[in-house]
Design a protein around this motif. Structure first.
Motif, mmCIF file in Angstrom:
data_model
loop_
_atom_site.group_PDB
_atom_site.id
_atom_site.type_symbol
_atom_site.label_atom_id
_atom_site.label_comp_id
_atom_site.label_asym_id
_atom_site.label_seq_id
_atom_site.Cartn_x
_atom_site.Cartn_y
_atom_site.Cartn_z
ATOM 1 N N VAL A 31 0.860 -1.187 0.000
ATOM 2 C CA VAL A 31 0.000 0.000 0.000
ATOM 3 C C VAL A 31 0.895 1.235 0.000
ATOM 4 C CG1 VAL A 31 -1.850 1.253 1.153
ATOM 5 C CG2 VAL A 31 -1.807 -1.248 1.218
ATOM 6 N N ASP A 32 0.960 1.899 -1.138
ATOM 7 C CA ASP A 32 1.800 3.085 -1.312
ATOM 8 C C ASP A 32 1.320 4.242 -0.443
ATOM 9 O OD1 ASP A 32 3.934 4.470 -3.055
ATOM 10 O OD2 ASP A 32 2.192 5.780 -3.322
ATOM 11 N N ALA A 33 -0.015 4.366 -0.291
ATOM 12 C CA ALA A 33 -0.578 5.429 0.538
ATOM 13 C C ALA A 33 -2.082 5.247 0.653
ATOM 14 C CB ALA A 33 -0.273 6.808 -0.049
ATOM 15 N N VAL A 34 -2.635 5.768 1.735
ATOM 16 C CA VAL A 34 -4.085 5.931 1.871
ATOM 17 C C VAL A 34 -4.375 7.420 1.726
ATOM 18 C CG1 VAL A 34 -6.088 5.746 3.395
ATOM 19 C CG2 VAL A 34 -4.370 3.928 3.370
ATOM 20 N N ILE A 35 -5.228 7.752 0.775
ATOM 21 C CA ILE A 35 -5.576 9.153 0.522
ATOM 22 C C ILE A 35 -7.039 9.352 0.886
ATOM 23 C CG2 ILE A 35 -5.829 10.937 -1.246
ATOM 24 C CD1 ILE A 35 -3.509 9.605 -2.738
ATOM 25 N N THR A 36 -7.299 10.292 1.780
ATOM 26 C CA THR A 36 -8.665 10.573 2.218
ATOM 27 C C THR A 36 -9.138 11.878 1.601
ATOM 28 O OG1 THR A 36 -8.314 9.421 4.322
ATOM 29 C CG2 THR A 36 -10.160 10.961 4.214
ATOM 30 N N CYS A 60 -6.508 7.081 9.144
ATOM 31 C CA CYS A 60 -5.710 6.132 8.354
ATOM 32 C C CYS A 60 -4.934 6.821 7.225
ATOM 33 C CB CYS A 60 -6.627 5.057 7.768
ATOM 34 S SG CYS A 60 -5.784 3.528 7.300
ATOM 35 N N ALA A 61 -5.122 8.125 7.054
ATOM 36 C CA ALA A 61 -4.620 8.825 5.868
ATOM 37 C C ALA A 61 -3.120 9.103 5.907
ATOM 38 C CB ALA A 61 -5.368 10.134 5.690
ATOM 39 N N ASP A 62 -2.495 9.013 4.727
ATOM 40 C CA ASP A 62 -1.141 9.510 4.505
ATOM 41 C C ASP A 62 -1.183 10.867 3.815
ATOM 42 O OD1 ASP A 62 0.672 7.079 5.178
ATOM 43 O OD2 ASP A 62 -0.946 6.257 3.949
ATOM 44 N N LEU A 63 -2.319 11.160 3.190
ATOM 45 C CA LEU A 63 -2.536 12.430 2.511
ATOM 46 C C LEU A 63 -4.019 12.746 2.591
ATOM 47 C CD1 LEU A 63 -1.308 14.680 0.568
ATOM 48 C CD2 LEU A 63 -2.152 13.243 -1.306
ATOM 49 N N LEU A 77 4.170 7.736 -2.802
ATOM 50 C CA LEU A 77 4.428 8.183 -1.433
ATOM 51 C C LEU A 77 5.235 7.161 -0.632
ATOM 52 C CD1 LEU A 77 2.055 10.079 -2.359
ATOM 53 C CD2 LEU A 77 1.370 10.162 0.035
ATOM 54 N N GLN A 78 5.226 5.902 -1.090
ATOM 55 C CA GLN A 78 6.047 4.820 -0.509
ATOM 56 C C GLN A 78 5.867 4.693 1.012
ATOM 57 O OE1 GLN A 78 10.050 5.728 -1.846
ATOM 58 N NE2 GLN A 78 9.653 4.918 -3.887
ATOM 59 N N ALA A 79 4.614 4.728 1.448
ATOM 60 C CA ALA A 79 4.331 4.680 2.892
ATOM 61 C C ALA A 79 4.347 3.260 3.461
ATOM 62 C CB ALA A 79 2.981 5.325 3.172
ATOM 63 N N ALA A 80 4.213 2.237 2.600
ATOM 64 C CA ALA A 80 4.132 0.839 3.068
ATOM 65 C C ALA A 80 3.170 0.754 4.256
ATOM 66 C CB ALA A 80 5.499 0.306 3.442
ATOM 67 N N VAL A 81 1.961 1.174 4.033
ATOM 68 C CA VAL A 81 0.971 1.374 5.094
ATOM 69 C C VAL A 81 0.733 0.106 5.903
ATOM 70 C CG1 VAL A 81 -1.378 2.132 5.611
ATOM 71 C CG2 VAL A 81 -0.129 3.162 3.704
ATOM 72 N N GLU A 82 0.769 -1.044 5.234
ATOM 73 C CA GLU A 82 0.472 -2.307 5.924
ATOM 74 C C GLU A 82 1.474 -2.597 7.041
ATOM 75 O OE1 GLU A 82 3.047 -3.414 2.332
ATOM 76 O OE2 GLU A 82 1.445 -1.980 2.815
ATOM 77 N N ASN A 83 2.633 -1.946 6.998
ATOM 78 C CA ASN A 83 3.668 -2.196 8.009
ATOM 79 C C ASN A 83 3.593 -1.255 9.208
ATOM 80 O OD1 ASN A 83 4.744 -4.255 6.423
ATOM 81 N ND2 ASN A 83 6.130 -2.860 5.360
ATOM 82 N N ASN A 84 2.739 -0.216 9.151
ATOM 83 C CA ASN A 84 2.673 0.716 10.277
ATOM 84 C C ASN A 84 1.236 1.090 10.635
ATOM 85 O OD1 ASN A 84 1.996 3.202 8.606
ATOM 86 N ND2 ASN A 84 4.006 2.741 7.770
ATOM 87 N N LEU A 85 0.413 0.062 10.758
ATOM 88 C CA LEU A 85 -0.997 0.295 11.084
ATOM 89 C C LEU A 85 -1.203 0.745 12.531
ATOM 90 C CD1 LEU A 85 -2.856 -2.590 9.228
ATOM 91 C CD2 LEU A 85 -2.999 -0.145 8.760
#
Length: 346
Positions: free
Chosen positions: A128-133, A178-181, A228-236
């Motif tokens: 998951v590169d990013a969650v955008i809300t 949950c957003a990165d942006l 964005l390279q957030a790797a969201v699944e690794n920092n929930l």
């Protein structure tokens, strides 16, 4: 091992402008091969068809086949049954896909979906590169996040047996958490002071520092949304949710969808007035669909949030397709027969 496919999850409440954002992204893809997975709340798919008409996907092309539509189920509830098989298909085609964009339904929690990327079968091929809300500025500026929710709040406050915090408020907070942006959309509908107030309110809801960008109808450069390279699944753990301690979550069962399909054309202004009347009569959060217009060769897209509507012609009617008016309604305790009868009588 091949590089993992980056996946961007687009979330946001009903009518915030997610589809418009993705449509603009596809039209300005800068050569990227983008697969799109659209999740609709209800049986009649509208958003997927809107994206297929973005005018960069010729009929029968490989690009057109990169749009997948999951209807009649919320992704956060049907991850295993609906999402997993589609992702398996996409991962088999990783050599022909640069990135994947997932548009969740406006009633979906993003975190359960992101958790699925921890599954071994998916995490080896995608991240998951990013969650955008996406946030509707005009709605937040009026003290809500969709249509008129004051009536709901008043009803709950009057009944001591009910929780005073609405499930919709929790959903809005979870989408932000949950957003990165965060995209503050529909900035053309608010003034500078209102926009500053909305941004301040959103910042208070965010559990950590998150970039906030402004948008007029989803017109953002792809470089802002992708990579964005957030790797969201690794920092929930840094993304709190109201449902973290639940094995499963339930949606408010009062929120439903219904649709109307009519083999006739309408006067757009008269139809909009009738839809606004319906939105005042019932607790309708979202109206969207396609309208056949008298003496017009183009299909009209009509979208409403509460009583606020916008419309545009997206493409000509195809020779082989029926010129139908197809509308989807999402709201609380909808009276489907009344909606249809009022439109039929118009």
């Amino acid at each position: 091992m091949a590089t993992k496919i980056p996946v961007t999850v687009i979330t946001g409440f009903l009518g915030s402008g997610k589809t418009s954002l993705i449509r603009h992204l596809l039209q300005n893809n800068q050569g990227r091969r983008i697969a799109v997975l659209v999740n609709e709340f209800g049986e009649l798919g509208i958003d997927g068809e809107l994206l297929q008409s973005c005018q960069i996907c010729p009929e029968g092309s490989e690009s057109e086949n990169n749009i997948f539509e999951l209807t009649n189920g919320c992704l956060c509830c049907t991850v295993q049954e609906e999402f997993f098989p589609t992702m398996q298909q996409l991962l088999k085609r990783r050599d022909s896909i640069d990135c994947i964009v997932i548009e969740t339904s406006g009633l979906a929690l993003p975190k359960p979906l992101v958790k699925a990327f921890r599954w071994q079968e998916i995490r080896n091929g995608a991240t998951v590169d990013a969650v955008i809300t996406v946030v509707d500025c005009a709605a937040v500026a009026t003290g809500t996040f969709a249509s008129d929710l004051e009536a709901i709040a008043a009803q709950r406050q009057a009944d001591d047996s009910l929780e005073h915090e609405t499930p919709l408020q929790e959903l809005f907070e979870d989408q932000l958490a949950c957003a990165d942006l965060v995209v503050l959309n529909k900035t053309d509908l608010v003034d500078a002071q209102e926009l500053a107030q909305v941004e301040e309110l959103i910042k208070k809801e965010l559990p950590r520092v998150v970039k906030i960008v402004e948008s007029d109808r989803g017109r953002l450069d792809p470089s802002i949304l992708l990579g964005l390279q957030a790797a969201v699944e690794n920092n929930l753990d840094s993304r709190p949710s109201h449902h973290d301690n639940e094995e499963e979550h339930d949606h408010d069962e009062g929120i439903t969808s219904t649709h109307v399909i009519l083999d006739r054309a309408f006067d757009p202004e008269k139809l909009q007035q009738q839809l606004q009347t319906l939105a005042n009569q019932q607790e309708i959060y979202r109206i969207k669909g396609f309208v056949a217009v008298l003496n017009k060769p183009m299909r009209l897209v009509m979208q409403g949030v509460g009583t606020r509507f916008d419309k545009f012609y997206d493409r000509p009617w195809q020779p082989e397709e029926a010129r139908q008016t197809r509308l989807v309604f999402i709201g609380r305790d909808l009276k489907s027969s009344e909606i249809e009868s009022q439109l039929v009588a118009l």
